[in-house]
Design an enzyme around this catalytic site. Structure first.
Site, PDB file in Angstrom:
ATOM      1  N   HIS A 136       0.813  -1.221   0.000  1.00 23.99           N
ATOM      2  CA  HIS A 136       0.000   0.000   0.000  1.00 23.99           C
ATOM      3  C   HIS A 136       0.849   1.276   0.000  1.00 23.99           C
ATOM      4  O   HIS A 136       0.301   2.370  -0.179  1.00 23.99           O
ATOM      5  CB  HIS A 136      -0.936   0.034   1.210  1.00 23.99           C
ATOM      6  CG  HIS A 136      -2.002  -1.016   1.185  1.00 23.99           C
ATOM      7  ND1 HIS A 136      -2.831  -1.218   0.101  1.00 23.99           N
ATOM      8  CD2 HIS A 136      -2.368  -1.938   2.111  1.00 23.99           C
ATOM      9  CE1 HIS A 136      -3.660  -2.209   0.358  1.00 23.99           C
ATOM     10  NE2 HIS A 136      -3.399  -2.672   1.576  1.00 23.99           N
ATOM     11  N   ASP A 173      -3.080 -10.547  -2.395  1.00 27.25           N
ATOM     12  CA  ASP A 173      -3.636 -10.034  -1.141  1.00 27.25           C
ATOM     13  C   ASP A 173      -5.120  -9.692  -1.335  1.00 27.25           C
ATOM     14  O   ASP A 173      -5.553  -9.403  -2.455  1.00 27.25           O
ATOM     15  CB  ASP A 173      -2.860  -8.776  -0.738  1.00 27.25           C
ATOM     16  CG  ASP A 173      -3.114  -8.321   0.686  1.00 27.25           C
ATOM     17  OD1 ASP A 173      -2.308  -8.651   1.562  1.00 27.25           O
ATOM     18  OD2 ASP A 173      -4.130  -7.632   0.909  1.00 27.25           O
ATOM     19  N   HIS A 175      -6.523  -7.078  -0.486  1.00 26.32           N
ATOM     20  CA  HIS A 175      -6.606  -5.652  -0.792  1.00 26.32           C
ATOM     21  C   HIS A 175      -5.805  -5.334  -2.057  1.00 26.32           C
ATOM     22  O   HIS A 175      -4.741  -5.915  -2.290  1.00 26.32           O
ATOM     23  CB  HIS A 175      -6.042  -4.813   0.360  1.00 26.32           C
ATOM     24  CG  HIS A 175      -6.669  -5.106   1.688  1.00 26.32           C
ATOM     25  ND1 HIS A 175      -6.093  -5.953   2.606  1.00 26.32           N
ATOM     26  CD2 HIS A 175      -7.814  -4.650   2.251  1.00 26.32           C
ATOM     27  CE1 HIS A 175      -6.854  -6.007   3.683  1.00 26.32           C
ATOM     28  NE2 HIS A 175      -7.910  -5.237   3.491  1.00 26.32           N
ATOM     29  N   ASP A 254      -4.662 -12.770   3.493  1.00 21.14           N
ATOM     30  CA  ASP A 254      -5.889 -12.316   4.139  1.00 21.14           C
ATOM     31  C   ASP A 254      -7.128 -12.545   3.284  1.00 21.14           C
ATOM     32  O   ASP A 254      -8.235 -12.176   3.673  1.00 21.14           O
ATOM     33  CB  ASP A 254      -5.793 -10.849   4.571  1.00 21.14           C
ATOM     34  CG  ASP A 254      -5.100  -9.966   3.561  1.00 21.14           C
ATOM     35  OD1 ASP A 254      -4.794 -10.437   2.448  1.00 21.14           O
ATOM     36  OD2 ASP A 254      -4.854  -8.785   3.881  1.00 21.14           O
TER      37      ASP A 254
END
Length: 317
Positions: A136, A173, A175, A254
């Site tokens: 990120h 991931d 995200h 995740d």
């Protein structure tokens, strides 16, 4: 030749964003315990991660961003030394403490040292068990538990320091890897393929990505078999067409069905399957060269089991 490297450093345990924060040192403990109990750790070549240099970080980040993170970490250490709070918040979910600077340098340094070892032929591939994560972190902003973008720095390093012509980044991931996209979008020497839950944090990745970005947003509750079909239908042809000389993985776990950070339905077998497909591409086009870096995964048992499944494939166990 040692087949699979395992890069980490005890400094990565010392970074702390506060009580009950999901991105915590217990994540690395869970992975280490699992590798010890299963014996998988015995098959790996363990290396202590060095610290990334400022010039390394500036391959992907603005100099002011690097200096700002360093200054904030020093401020947090000074505050704690005089009895103040141990952590300093950067945003609502990202904080530094006095140990964050060294941990972030080690996390990025692990990816760079693994890149050196894999390109030299000393190892075929490597896994970096590090924190803080990175995908990120944009060129000039820390966010989403991330300070420096470990995979993006390593990809730029492979291109600029080792003169590779084409590298791929794979991100599974839950995200979207918005920071990696920010850094790598428009670079014809990098292909990034990613799958992620949408709509979801960081609320990006679904609108007109650059031509070298293959984003596949999926809705909540998408199951592992559907994700496998997407990988086979979209990722694999693009990777085959691109013919990467090296592959980097933003390995977030995740998206596991037991991880309440997201709402996707992957299990250990899905991570193993994706790793097999990536490894097949690497062996056909990249001399087997893969560097995988830990990103998300916040429920200890599925995180550790998923990392084990991922590493077993990397190491042919």
């Amino acid at each position: 030749m040692s087949k699979t490297g395992y890069f980490s450093h005890r400094d990565c345990w010392l970074h702390d964003m506060g009580p009950a924060h999901p991105e915590c040192a217990a994540r690395l403990d869970a992975i280490e315990d699992r590798l010890l109990i299963t014996g998988v750790g015995d098959a790996l070549e363990r290396r202590d991660a060095p610290k990334a240099t400022m010039s390394d970080l500036e391959l992907a980040h603005e100099r002011l961003h690097v200096a700002s993170i360093r200054g904030l970490c020093e401020m947090a250490a000074d505050n704690q030394a005089i009895g103040g709070p141990a952590t300093l918040m950067l945003d609502t979910d990202t904080a530094v403490n006095g140990a964050t600077w060294n941990a972030a340098l080690r996390a990025c340094g692990a990816a760079l040292a693994a890149t050196d070892a894999v390109i030299s032929g000393e190892m075929e591939n490597a896994f970096c068990a590090v924190r803080p994560p990175g995908h990120h972190a944009t060129r000039k902003q820390a966010m989403g538990f991330c300070f420096f973008n470990n995979v993006a720095v390593a990809a730029k390093y492979a291109l600029m320091r080792h003169q590779l012509k084409r590298v791929a980044i794979v991100d599974f991931d839950v995200h979207h890897g918005n920071g990696t996209e920010d850094i790598c979008a428009g670079d014809p020497h990098i292909l990034m393929v990613g799958i992620f839950q949408h709509p979801f944090y960081p609320h990006s990745g679904d609108k007109d990505p650059a031509v070298n970005m293959l984003n596949v947003p999926v809705p909540a509750y998408t199951k592992g078999m559907d994700i496998r079909e997407i990988v086979e239908t979209y990722w694999i042809p693009r990777l085959e067409e691109f013919k990467p000389e090296m592959i980097f993985i933003s390995a977030g776990f995740d998206a596991h069905r037991e991880d309440d950070m997201g709402q996707l339905g992957m299990v250990e077998a899905d991570y193993a399957w994706i790793t097999h497909r990536i490894k097949d591409i690497a062996r056909r086009f990249s001399k087997g060269r893969i560097v995988s870096c830990l990103e998300g995964g916040y429920v200890m048992t599925p995180l550790a089991a998923s990392v084990e499944a991922h590493i077993r494939v990397l190491a042919d166990l």
